[in-house]
Design an enzyme around this catalytic site. Sequence first.
Site, PDB file in Angstrom:
ATOM      1  N   SER A 145      42.760  36.916  32.898  1.00  0.00           N
ATOM      2  CA  SER A 145      41.444  36.728  32.269  1.00  0.00           C
ATOM      3  C   SER A 145      41.601  36.872  30.771  1.00  0.00           C
ATOM      4  CB  SER A 145      40.468  37.801  32.769  1.00  0.00           C
ATOM      5  OG  SER A 145      39.283  37.776  31.984  1.00  0.00           O
ATOM      6  N   TYR A 159      38.556  46.448  34.288  1.00  0.00           N
ATOM      7  CA  TYR A 159      38.862  45.060  34.690  1.00  0.00           C
ATOM      8  C   TYR A 159      39.835  44.422  33.692  1.00  0.00           C
ATOM      9  CZ  TYR A 159      37.908  40.038  35.439  1.00  0.00           C
ATOM     10  OH  TYR A 159      38.022  38.687  35.643  1.00  0.00           O
TER      11      TYR A 159
HETATM   12  P1  NAP Z   1      34.023  35.156  42.687  1.00  0.00           P
HETATM   13  O1  NAP Z   1      33.229  33.925  42.577  1.00  0.00           O
HETATM   14  O2  NAP Z   1      33.331  36.481  42.668  1.00  0.00           O
HETATM   15  O3  NAP Z   1      34.925  35.057  44.014  1.00  0.00           O
HETATM   16  C1  NAP Z   1      35.778  36.121  44.336  1.00  0.00           C
HETATM   17  C2  NAP Z   1      36.532  35.799  45.593  1.00  0.00           C
HETATM   18  O4  NAP Z   1      37.430  36.897  45.865  1.00  0.00           O
HETATM   19  C3  NAP Z   1      35.640  35.637  46.812  1.00  0.00           C
HETATM   20  O5  NAP Z   1      36.190  34.619  47.610  1.00  0.00           O
HETATM   21  C4  NAP Z   1      35.789  36.981  47.509  1.00  0.00           C
HETATM   22  O6  NAP Z   1      35.647  36.868  48.928  1.00  0.00           O
HETATM   23  C5  NAP Z   1      37.223  37.338  47.193  1.00  0.00           C
HETATM   24  N1  NAP Z   1      37.516  38.764  47.272  1.00  0.00           N
HETATM   25  C6  NAP Z   1      36.944  39.794  46.622  1.00  0.00           C
HETATM   26  N2  NAP Z   1      37.526  40.953  46.960  1.00  0.00           N
HETATM   27  C7  NAP Z   1      38.503  40.633  47.840  1.00  0.00           C
HETATM   28  C8  NAP Z   1      39.467  41.378  48.549  1.00  0.00           C
HETATM   29  N3  NAP Z   1      39.544  42.714  48.434  1.00  0.00           N
HETATM   30  N4  NAP Z   1      40.308  40.727  49.376  1.00  0.00           N
HETATM   31  C9  NAP Z   1      40.239  39.379  49.530  1.00  0.00           C
HETATM   32  N5  NAP Z   1      39.353  38.609  48.870  1.00  0.00           N
HETATM   33  C10 NAP Z   1      38.500  39.239  48.047  1.00  0.00           C
HETATM   34  O7  NAP Z   1      35.140  35.242  41.530  1.00  0.00           O
HETATM   35  P2  NAP Z   1      35.712  34.105  40.546  1.00  0.00           P
HETATM   36  O8  NAP Z   1      34.874  34.106  39.325  1.00  0.00           O
HETATM   37  O9  NAP Z   1      35.971  32.858  41.271  1.00  0.00           O
HETATM   38  O10 NAP Z   1      37.093  34.790  40.117  1.00  0.00           O
HETATM   39  C11 NAP Z   1      38.338  34.421  40.689  1.00  0.00           C
HETATM   40  C12 NAP Z   1      39.431  35.057  39.846  1.00  0.00           C
HETATM   41  O11 NAP Z   1      39.333  34.596  38.500  1.00  0.00           O
HETATM   42  C13 NAP Z   1      39.363  36.574  39.791  1.00  0.00           C
HETATM   43  O12 NAP Z   1      40.661  37.127  39.802  1.00  0.00           O
HETATM   44  C14 NAP Z   1      38.694  36.835  38.453  1.00  0.00           C
HETATM   45  O13 NAP Z   1      39.022  38.102  37.931  1.00  0.00           O
HETATM   46  C15 NAP Z   1      39.264  35.709  37.626  1.00  0.00           C
HETATM   47  N6  NAP Z   1      38.437  35.384  36.439  1.00  0.00           N
HETATM   48  C16 NAP Z   1      37.172  34.918  36.576  1.00  0.00           C
HETATM   49  C17 NAP Z   1      36.416  34.649  35.433  1.00  0.00           C
HETATM   50  C18 NAP Z   1      35.014  34.143  35.486  1.00  0.00           C
HETATM   51  O14 NAP Z   1      34.349  34.096  34.415  1.00  0.00           O
HETATM   52  N7  NAP Z   1      34.494  33.735  36.618  1.00  0.00           N
HETATM   53  C19 NAP Z   1      36.987  34.888  34.166  1.00  0.00           C
HETATM   54  C20 NAP Z   1      38.266  35.363  34.085  1.00  0.00           C
HETATM   55  C21 NAP Z   1      39.000  35.616  35.225  1.00  0.00           C
HETATM   56  P3  NAP Z   1      34.442  37.594  49.769  1.00  0.00           P
HETATM   57  O15 NAP Z   1      33.175  37.171  49.151  1.00  0.00           O
HETATM   58  O16 NAP Z   1      34.607  37.127  51.147  1.00  0.00           O
HETATM   59  O17 NAP Z   1      34.686  39.044  49.603  1.00  0.00           O
END
Ligand code: NAP
Length: 250
Positions: A145, A159
Site C-alpha cells: 500500500s 496497517y
Molecule cells: P476489501 O474490498 O476489503 O476485500 C478484502 C478481501 O480480503 C475480502 O475478500 C475478504 O474476504 C478478504 N479477507 C479479509 N480477511 C481475511 C482473512 N483473514 N483471510 C482470508 N481472506 C480475508 O479490500 P481491498 O480494498 O480489495 O484490498 C485488497 C488488498 O489491497 C489488501 O491487502 C489491502 O490492504 C490492499 N490495499 C487496498 C487499498 C484500497 O484503497 N482499497 C489501498 C492499498 C492497499 P471476506 O469478506 O470473506 O472476509
Amino acid sequence: MNILITGASRGIGRATAILAGARGWNVGVNYANDATAAEATVQAVQQAGGQAIAIQADVSQEADVLALFDAMEKHFGSIQGVVVNAGINATSMPLAEMAVERLRKVFDTNVLGAYICAREAARRFPASSSSERKSSSTSIVLLSSAAARLGSPNECVDYAGCKGAIDTLAIGLAKELGPKGVRVNAVRPGIINTEIHASVGDPERLERIGNQTPLGRPGSAEEVAEAIVWLLSPQASYVTGTNIDVTGGR
Ligand code: NAP
C-alpha cells in the site's frame, strides 16, 4: 495458468480474479467469511472465460492456509501464481488509542497471514530447470500500500507498518527464490474504491483523499488488477523484486 488469489470475494482480489479469467486462467478464489460473494466471483470468472473455485480459509491461521493450497492443487494441479491480497484495516485513530487486540488482528491478517501464504508458495513451487528458469513462469504478487511510505498518521500506523513489512518481504523473497526461477513482486495501491474504506469509519475519505491525488480521483480495483495480472504474466518474465505504485501519482 493456475492462480490462487487470497481475499478474492470482493475488491481488488475479485477484479484480479475476473481479469485472470479473461486470460483463460484457472483461479482459486479464497475468502474468509462471505461465501455468497466468493461464489459471485467464481461465476464472474467463468463468464469472463476462465475456470474458478471458491475456497474458504482465514489466512492468519496456518492450518487454513495449508488446506487452501491443498484444495487448489487437488482441483487444478500445480500452482503457477499466488496473489497475496487478503488484508484488513481498522477504525482511524492515533497509535496511542489502539487496543492490543486490534493491533494483533491487523498484524495477524496483514503480516503473519501474508508471510504464511508466501511461505507456502515458496515451499510448493517446483525448482525450475535452467531453461525453464529463463522463462520464470511461477510468481508471487504481494499487495502492499502507499501507506507503507506515507505512514498514515492518526489513521492507521499499524496497517501502514504491515505494508512496510510486505515491501521488505518482496525484496528479500525475490532474492531467495530467483535462483529457483520464481519471481516475487509487490503492488502498492493508493486510494482505491473498494469496501475496505468502510472499516475505517470515515466514508468521505475515499473521495477526499482521492480528489487530492495528481490524477484527481480515487482508483478502481480493475486498475490495480491490471498491474497484478501483468506481473503474473509471461510478459513480466524479467521483473522481480520490484514494487509498482498504482496511486494516481500520490
Ligand atoms: P476489501 O474490498 O476489503 O476485500 C478484502 C478481501 O480480503 C475480502 O475478500 C475478504 O474476504 C478478504 N479477507 C479479509 N480477511 C481475511 C482473512 N483473514 N483471510 C482470508 N481472506 C480475508 O479490500 P481491498 O480494498 O480489495 O484490498 C485488497 C488488498 O489491497 C489488501 O491487502 C489491502 O490492504 C490492499 N490495499 C487496498 C487499498 C484500497 O484503497 N482499497 C489501498 C492499498 C492497499 P471476506 O469478506 O470473506 O472476509
